[in-house]
Motif scaffolding. Structure first.
Motif, mmCIF file in Angstrom:
data_model
loop_
_atom_site.group_PDB
_atom_site.id
_atom_site.type_symbol
_atom_site.label_atom_id
_atom_site.label_comp_id
_atom_site.label_asym_id
_atom_site.label_seq_id
_atom_site.Cartn_x
_atom_site.Cartn_y
_atom_site.Cartn_z
ATOM 1 N N PHE A 25 -1.140 4.030 -16.097
ATOM 2 C CA PHE A 25 0.095 3.307 -15.688
ATOM 3 C C PHE A 25 1.290 3.977 -16.192
ATOM 4 C CE2 PHE A 25 -2.789 -0.404 -15.461
ATOM 5 C CZ PHE A 25 -2.355 -0.857 -14.033
ATOM 6 N N SER A 26 2.138 4.383 -15.470
ATOM 7 C CA SER A 26 3.406 5.263 -15.624
ATOM 8 C C SER A 26 4.663 4.167 -16.120
ATOM 9 C CB SER A 26 3.902 6.141 -14.442
ATOM 10 O OG SER A 26 4.990 6.896 -14.969
ATOM 11 N N GLU A 27 5.107 4.216 -17.005
ATOM 12 C CA GLU A 27 6.182 3.518 -17.363
ATOM 13 C C GLU A 27 7.333 4.173 -18.138
ATOM 14 O OE1 GLU A 27 4.693 0.484 -20.186
ATOM 15 O OE2 GLU A 27 3.884 -0.626 -18.565
ATOM 16 N N GLY A 28 8.210 4.829 -17.111
ATOM 17 C CA GLY A 28 9.284 5.726 -17.695
ATOM 18 C C GLY A 28 8.530 6.960 -18.149
ATOM 19 N N ASP A 29 8.722 7.332 -19.232
ATOM 20 C CA ASP A 29 8.127 8.681 -19.771
ATOM 21 C C ASP A 29 6.867 8.466 -20.489
ATOM 22 O OD1 ASP A 29 10.360 10.171 -18.977
ATOM 23 O OD2 ASP A 29 11.487 9.909 -20.771
ATOM 24 N N ALA A 30 6.504 7.211 -20.414
ATOM 25 C CA ALA A 30 5.177 6.872 -21.037
ATOM 26 C C ALA A 30 4.140 6.760 -20.362
ATOM 27 C CB ALA A 30 5.516 5.598 -22.140
ATOM 28 N N MET A 31 2.770 6.884 -20.677
ATOM 29 C CA MET A 31 1.632 6.432 -19.950
ATOM 30 C C MET A 31 0.849 5.700 -20.701
ATOM 31 S SD MET A 31 1.172 8.089 -16.939
ATOM 32 C CE MET A 31 1.380 9.999 -16.155
ATOM 33 N N ARG A 32 0.142 4.413 -19.861
ATOM 34 C CA ARG A 32 -0.612 3.666 -20.485
ATOM 35 C C ARG A 32 -2.179 3.757 -19.557
ATOM 36 N NH1 ARG A 32 -0.515 -1.673 -18.510
ATOM 37 N NH2 ARG A 32 1.189 -1.298 -17.692
ATOM 38 N N PRO A 33 -3.116 3.890 -20.573
ATOM 39 C CA PRO A 33 -4.564 4.028 -20.109
ATOM 40 C C PRO A 33 -4.760 2.865 -18.955
ATOM 41 C CG PRO A 33 -4.682 4.219 -22.394
ATOM 42 C CD PRO A 33 -3.157 3.804 -22.206
ATOM 43 N N ALA A 34 -5.347 3.201 -17.894
ATOM 44 C CA ALA A 34 -5.660 2.393 -16.906
ATOM 45 C C ALA A 34 -7.428 2.475 -16.304
ATOM 46 C CB ALA A 34 -4.652 2.258 -15.665
ATOM 47 N N GLY A 35 -7.940 3.064 -17.203
ATOM 48 C CA GLY A 35 -9.342 3.107 -16.652
ATOM 49 C C GLY A 35 -9.801 4.449 -16.369
ATOM 50 N N ALA A 65 -1.731 14.289 -10.416
ATOM 51 C CA ALA A 65 -0.856 13.823 -9.400
ATOM 52 C C ALA A 65 0.100 12.610 -10.565
ATOM 53 C CB ALA A 65 -1.462 13.470 -8.467
ATOM 54 N N VAL A 66 0.900 12.076 -9.918
ATOM 55 C CA VAL A 66 1.872 10.780 -10.088
ATOM 56 C C VAL A 66 1.994 10.278 -8.779
ATOM 57 C CG1 VAL A 66 3.795 10.012 -11.340
ATOM 58 C CG2 VAL A 66 2.655 12.034 -12.153
ATOM 59 N N MET A 67 1.853 9.077 -8.689
ATOM 60 C CA MET A 67 2.223 8.068 -7.412
ATOM 61 C C MET A 67 3.162 6.927 -7.711
ATOM 62 S SD MET A 67 -1.422 8.139 -5.510
ATOM 63 C CE MET A 67 -0.768 7.098 -4.302
ATOM 64 N N ALA A 68 4.180 6.860 -7.027
ATOM 65 C CA ALA A 68 5.205 6.070 -7.434
ATOM 66 C C ALA A 68 4.475 4.640 -6.695
ATOM 67 C CB ALA A 68 6.554 6.118 -6.731
ATOM 68 N N PHE A 69 4.642 3.688 -7.335
ATOM 69 C CA PHE A 69 4.052 2.180 -6.701
ATOM 70 C C PHE A 69 4.905 1.791 -5.635
ATOM 71 C CE2 PHE A 69 1.787 0.566 -10.944
ATOM 72 C CZ PHE A 69 0.946 1.317 -10.591
ATOM 73 N N PRO A 70 4.628 1.292 -4.408
ATOM 74 C CA PRO A 70 5.074 0.742 -3.431
ATOM 75 C C PRO A 70 6.289 -0.264 -3.911
ATOM 76 C CG PRO A 70 3.081 -0.136 -3.101
ATOM 77 C CD PRO A 70 3.020 0.864 -4.329
ATOM 78 N N MET A 123 1.622 5.341 -11.000
ATOM 79 C CA MET A 123 0.329 5.882 -11.817
ATOM 80 C C MET A 123 0.336 7.376 -11.806
ATOM 81 S SD MET A 123 -2.444 5.158 -9.146
ATOM 82 C CE MET A 123 -3.502 6.331 -10.128
ATOM 83 N N GLY A 124 -0.601 7.825 -12.569
ATOM 84 C CA GLY A 124 -0.901 9.303 -12.801
ATOM 85 C C GLY A 124 -2.554 9.218 -13.053
ATOM 86 N N ILE A 125 -2.882 10.546 -12.941
ATOM 87 C CA ILE A 125 -4.214 10.930 -12.935
ATOM 88 C C ILE A 125 -4.439 12.195 -13.625
ATOM 89 C CG2 ILE A 125 -6.527 11.342 -11.618
ATOM 90 C CD1 ILE A 125 -5.093 10.395 -9.178
ATOM 91 N N VAL A 168 0.787 -1.104 -0.097
ATOM 92 C CA VAL A 168 0.092 -0.173 0.109
ATOM 93 C C VAL A 168 0.880 1.278 0.022
ATOM 94 C CG1 VAL A 168 -2.000 1.305 1.282
ATOM 95 C CG2 VAL A 168 -1.762 -1.241 1.157
ATOM 96 N N SER A 169 0.609 2.101 -0.912
ATOM 97 C CA SER A 169 1.089 3.712 -0.880
ATOM 98 C C SER A 169 -0.013 4.710 -0.627
ATOM 99 C CB SER A 169 2.040 3.601 -2.174
ATOM 100 O OG SER A 169 2.606 5.054 -2.156
ATOM 101 N N THR A 170 0.388 5.699 0.009
ATOM 102 C CA THR A 170 -0.637 6.566 0.106
ATOM 103 C C THR A 170 -0.117 8.090 -0.474
ATOM 104 O OG1 THR A 170 -0.189 7.128 2.356
ATOM 105 C CG2 THR A 170 -1.872 5.586 1.964
ATOM 106 N N GLY A 171 -0.760 9.100 -0.803
ATOM 107 C CA GLY A 171 -0.413 10.160 -1.179
ATOM 108 C C GLY A 171 -1.647 11.061 -1.215
ATOM 109 N N LYS A 172 -1.410 12.482 -1.478
ATOM 110 C CA LYS A 172 -2.526 13.506 -1.495
ATOM 111 C C LYS A 172 -2.371 13.907 -3.067
ATOM 112 C CE LYS A 172 -3.012 14.016 2.971
ATOM 113 N NZ LYS A 172 -4.397 13.684 3.564
ATOM 114 N N LEU A 173 -3.698 14.300 -3.270
ATOM 115 C CA LEU A 173 -4.230 14.952 -4.443
ATOM 116 C C LEU A 173 -4.548 16.552 -4.477
ATOM 117 C CD1 LEU A 173 -6.773 11.979 -5.921
ATOM 118 C CD2 LEU A 173 -4.119 12.335 -6.396
#
Length: 249
Positions: free
Chosen positions: A191-201, A243-248, A224-226, A149-154
């Motif tokens: 989904f954030s993969e390096g400099d690329a973003m992949r749709p996740a819903g 926002a961009v959050m790093a996965f745990p 991941m990003g929003i 689990v990872s938490t963050g602020k938007l």
């Protein structure tokens, strides 16, 4: 165990995953560490929201489907009808009229007699199966032994939590208190993969809180990003991430 290591135990403490000695040491540490205390409160609130992830509302058409199936199932004759049958033809006629009147009354109670279309039944069944699969997948990620689990602020103080299971190769996003998106816009997850973003819903058009099973595998994503996107979503982000959050790890 050093103090720095104690700071890393907030998530395991909230999920009751600490050994007895670690639990005792962390509880002694907690009153003297405001950052850990705040993180424990936030994670505990998040854990409560995650507990509702497997709760799924029944599809809107389920009642109609059940009522349609009831009408096709052979029912045992009512007791009054069996007695009437033994009493003779006159009794059978009276029982039949009684049964007919009961059926008409039942139909009126459910809003009248409706014609059940085969395609509508198939759509309701497919929706129920899809909802059940989503609930199962959510539960599998949240209860996975390797879930982290990872938490963050938007922006605007909204809360965000992401749960990742590398074993399941899936991720769950939990949001609370996000501002309602502008008209014609939706929140889209990536989904954030390096400099690329992949749709996740997508989140719902007016959804500002909730638990979302991110679409697709985690694969090589490190975070991941929003973003705010036009209704229906985009193949690539059309605006800077909110926002961009790093996965745990």
């Amino acid at each position: 165990m050093s103090t720095d290591e104690l700071h890393l135990l907030t998530g395991a403490y909230v999920l009751h995953a600490l050994a007895a000695d670690e639990h005792d040491r962390f509880e002694r540490h907690l009153p003297s560490c405001p950052p850990c205390a705040q993180e424990v409160r936030e994670l505990a609130a998040t854990a409560g929201r995650l507990g509702s992830a497997v709760s799924v509302a029944p599809p809107a058409g389920m009642k109609r489907e059940v009522m349609a199936r009831v009408s096709t199932e052979r029912q045992d004759p009512p007791l009054v009808a069996r007695r009437a049958q033994r009493a003779g033809n006159r009794g059978r006629l009276a029982a039949s009229r009684f049964a007919l009147a009961a059926c008409v009354a039942a139909a009126a109670a459910f809003g009248g007699v409706a014609v059940w279309q085969h395609q509508e039944a198939e759509d309701a069944r497919a929706a129920a199966q899809a909802a059940e699969r989503t609930a199962d997948d959510l539960s599998a990620v949240l209860s996975a032994p390797d879930a982290k689990v990872s938490t963050g602020k938007l922006p605007d103080g909204a809360g965000a939590t992401v749960v990742v299971s590398r074993e399941r190769d899936r991720a769950v996003f939990v949001a609370s208190g996000m501002p309602e998106p502008p008209a014609g816009k939706v929140y889209q997850l990536w989904f954030s993969e390096g400099d690329a973003m992949r749709p996740a819903g997508l989140m719902g058009s007016s959804q500002t809180s909730g638990t979302i099973l991110m679409e697709g595998p985690v694969d090589g994503a490190s975070g991941m990003g929003i973003t705010l996107e036009p209704a229906g979503g985009s193949a690539q982000p059309t605006s800077a991430p909110l926002a961009v959050m790093a996965f745990p790890a």
